[in-house]
Design a protein around this motif. Structure first.
Motif, mmCIF file in Angstrom:
data_model
loop_
_atom_site.group_PDB
_atom_site.id
_atom_site.type_symbol
_atom_site.label_atom_id
_atom_site.label_comp_id
_atom_site.label_asym_id
_atom_site.label_seq_id
_atom_site.Cartn_x
_atom_site.Cartn_y
_atom_site.Cartn_z
ATOM 1 N N LYS A 281 70.515 -31.816 23.661
ATOM 2 C CA LYS A 281 69.790 -31.380 22.471
ATOM 3 C C LYS A 281 69.052 -30.079 22.774
ATOM 4 N N ASN A 298 71.055 -29.247 5.096
ATOM 5 C CA ASN A 298 71.443 -30.595 5.497
ATOM 6 C C ASN A 298 72.516 -31.100 4.551
ATOM 7 N N GLY A 303 74.748 -33.689 8.804
ATOM 8 C CA GLY A 303 73.445 -33.253 9.277
ATOM 9 C C GLY A 303 73.177 -31.805 8.905
ATOM 10 N N ASN A 304 72.432 -31.126 9.724
ATOM 11 C CA ASN A 304 72.142 -29.710 9.490
ATOM 12 C C ASN A 304 73.383 -28.884 9.827
ATOM 13 N N HIS A 320 75.659 -30.987 12.696
ATOM 14 C CA HIS A 320 74.731 -31.865 13.434
ATOM 15 C C HIS A 320 73.651 -31.104 14.199
ATOM 16 N N SER A 322 70.152 -29.590 15.469
ATOM 17 C CA SER A 322 68.780 -30.115 15.437
ATOM 18 C C SER A 322 67.902 -29.227 14.565
ATOM 19 N N ARG A 323 68.169 -27.914 14.618
ATOM 20 C CA ARG A 323 67.443 -26.961 13.772
ATOM 21 C C ARG A 323 68.231 -25.656 13.688
ATOM 22 N N GLY A 344 72.043 -30.798 18.120
ATOM 23 C CA GLY A 344 71.212 -31.950 17.775
ATOM 24 C C GLY A 344 72.070 -33.161 17.500
ATOM 25 N N SER A 345 71.490 -34.105 16.767
ATOM 26 C CA SER A 345 72.207 -35.334 16.431
ATOM 27 C C SER A 345 71.875 -35.749 15.001
ATOM 28 N N THR A 346 71.681 -34.745 14.123
ATOM 29 C CA THR A 346 71.341 -35.035 12.732
ATOM 30 C C THR A 346 72.571 -35.532 11.985
ATOM 31 N N GLY A 347 72.323 -36.264 10.907
ATOM 32 C CA GLY A 347 73.434 -36.805 10.119
ATOM 33 C C GLY A 347 74.031 -38.043 10.772
#
Length: 413
Positions: A281, A298, A303-304, A320, A322-323, A344-347
């Motif tokens: 990350k 998003n 995710g992002n 995905h 993180s930002r 990151g690991s969004t979504g």
């Protein structure tokens, strides 16, 4: 065995400069001094030495007073710095050497960086001046075959890891440095700068050949004098291509391009028209080419996501995150290699990774099999000079091979 002396004689004759344009000793002994160290302005052996590092929270005046100067003298010396040294740039962790007679601080030598010192005469009349350490340029040759990793194998061969950074930059559009395999090989002729026994940079790679799966990928340095590209393959095509090989530094490919992948969360079989790069990350994610950001938001399961249109043919997406990178926004033009976000690991995700996707003419394609056309080739007016440079590189390579063979024969004998 009778053939060895004759073979050795042939090899040694090549190694003594029988090849035009190659000077004897160019690999082992060629050094050119870039700088001559100016005198410090005093004889250090006449003084008592104290060495230390700048501590956290220490200002220049504080340091001078800690070393024995009174407040007024410290102020006067700080004022004498003028344009030679900005006292606000004193850096925590940098080394300094203080020279004394009895309890009087006579000189302070501050290591501004690996190459430069700043000398302060600490008794009136105050003086401040800079010195540069001597730097030698060594011409080197490396021949490294991958057994474990490029990093480990280069260290084992006594090659500076800084060479890896230069090679990864030059071959970024040709070689996937995170997909190197056992048996891959680099042969490189390069210059390195050395200061006080330490390699400080490898900034001139003159000729290299990367071998993968039996195929050679040569590189020649040739400067057209226009301030542009200087690295080419032997056809005169730029080593810089339209897209980077990968958008980040990653640990491994955790999932490839497939129309029948079982999703790790939903367990349903569904297309995965991208490549997943497992990475910690916060790992920076770069645009693989010049383009315009069309979207950054998003997108639920993804995710992002940042989406980039590179031209009328290619589009890419980075999922995905993180930002997003600071200052990034839809409509902004980004350059190749520019950071656009962070892993990151969004979504819908089982862990930190980048899901990277490419479309060609609005159809998804496998990023790992994407062809990237070379940039502008060597200009027509420089073709003759370029071909001469290629020939000289071949001669250089042949001579180096002969010398290596001579060394092997000596070892055998």
């Amino acid at each position: 065995m009778l053939m060895l002396p004759a073979l050795l004689a042939v090899v040694l004759s090549c190694g003594r400069g029988g090849v035009s344009g190659v000077e004897d000793g160019m690999v082992e002994n060629a050094t050119d001094s870039l700088f001559v160290e100016p005198p410090l302005g005093f004889s250090p052996e006449k003084y008592t030495l104290k060495e230390d590092k700048v501590r956290r929270g220490e200002f220049f005046a504080d340091l001078l007073m800690k070393l024995g100067m009174d407040a007024q003298s410290a102020y006067n010396l700080s004022s004498a710095c003028d344009t030679v040294f900005d006292v606000r740039t004193l850096r925590v962790g940098n080394k300094y050497r203080a020279y004394y007679t009895a309890d009087t601080l006579e000189y302070l030598v501050y290591e501004k960086d690996r190459l430069r010192n700043v000398v302060f005469k600490c008794t009136g009349p105050y003086e401040v001046y800079g010195t540069e350490k001597p730097v030698n340029v060594e011409r080197k040759y490396a021949d490294v075959t991958i057994e474990h990793s490029l990093w480990e194998d280069m260290l084992e061969e006594g090659v500076s890891p800084l060479l890896i950074l230069s090679l990864s930059d030059i071959y970024a559009w040709t070689v996937d440095f995170f997909g190197l395999q056992k048996g891959d090989r680099f042969r490189v002729f390069y210059d390195q700068k050395v200061c006080e026994g330490d390699v400080i940079s490898v900034d001139t790679v003159r000729y290299a050949v990367f071998t993968h799966a039996g195929e050679d990928f040569p590189m020649v340095m040739f400067d057209q004098g226009d301030g542009g590209n200087i690295y080419w393959n032997e056809k005169g095509e730029s080593m810089r291509k339209a897209f980077l090989k990968a958008p980040l530094s990653y640990s491994r490919i955790s999932s490839g391009f497939s129309y029948a992948r079982r999703h790790p969360i939903t367990r349903k079989v569904q297309p995965h028209t991208g490549v997943d790069y497992a990475a910690p990350k916060g790992t920076p994610v770069m645009s693989i080419g010049d383009g315009v950001v069309t979207s950054m938001k998003n997108e639920g399961a993804g995710g992002n996501v940042v989406r980039i249109k590179h031209n009328s043919v290619y589009r890419t997406a980075y999922l995905h995150l993180s930002r997003f990178a600071s200052g990034l926004k839809p409509g902004k033009r980004v350059r190749q290699g520019e950071v656009i976000g962070y892993v990151g690991s969004t979504g819908r995700s089982t862990g930190p990774h980048l899901d990277f996707r490419v479309w060609k003419n609005d159809s998804p394609i496998n990023p790992l099999k994407m062809d990237s056309p070379p940039a502008e080739p060597v200009k027509a007016g420089f073709r003759t000079e370029f071909e001469k440079a290629v020939a000289e590189c071949h001669q250089m390579s042949d001579t180096l091979k002969a010398r290596n063979l001579a060394a092997e024969i000596f070892e055998y004998l």
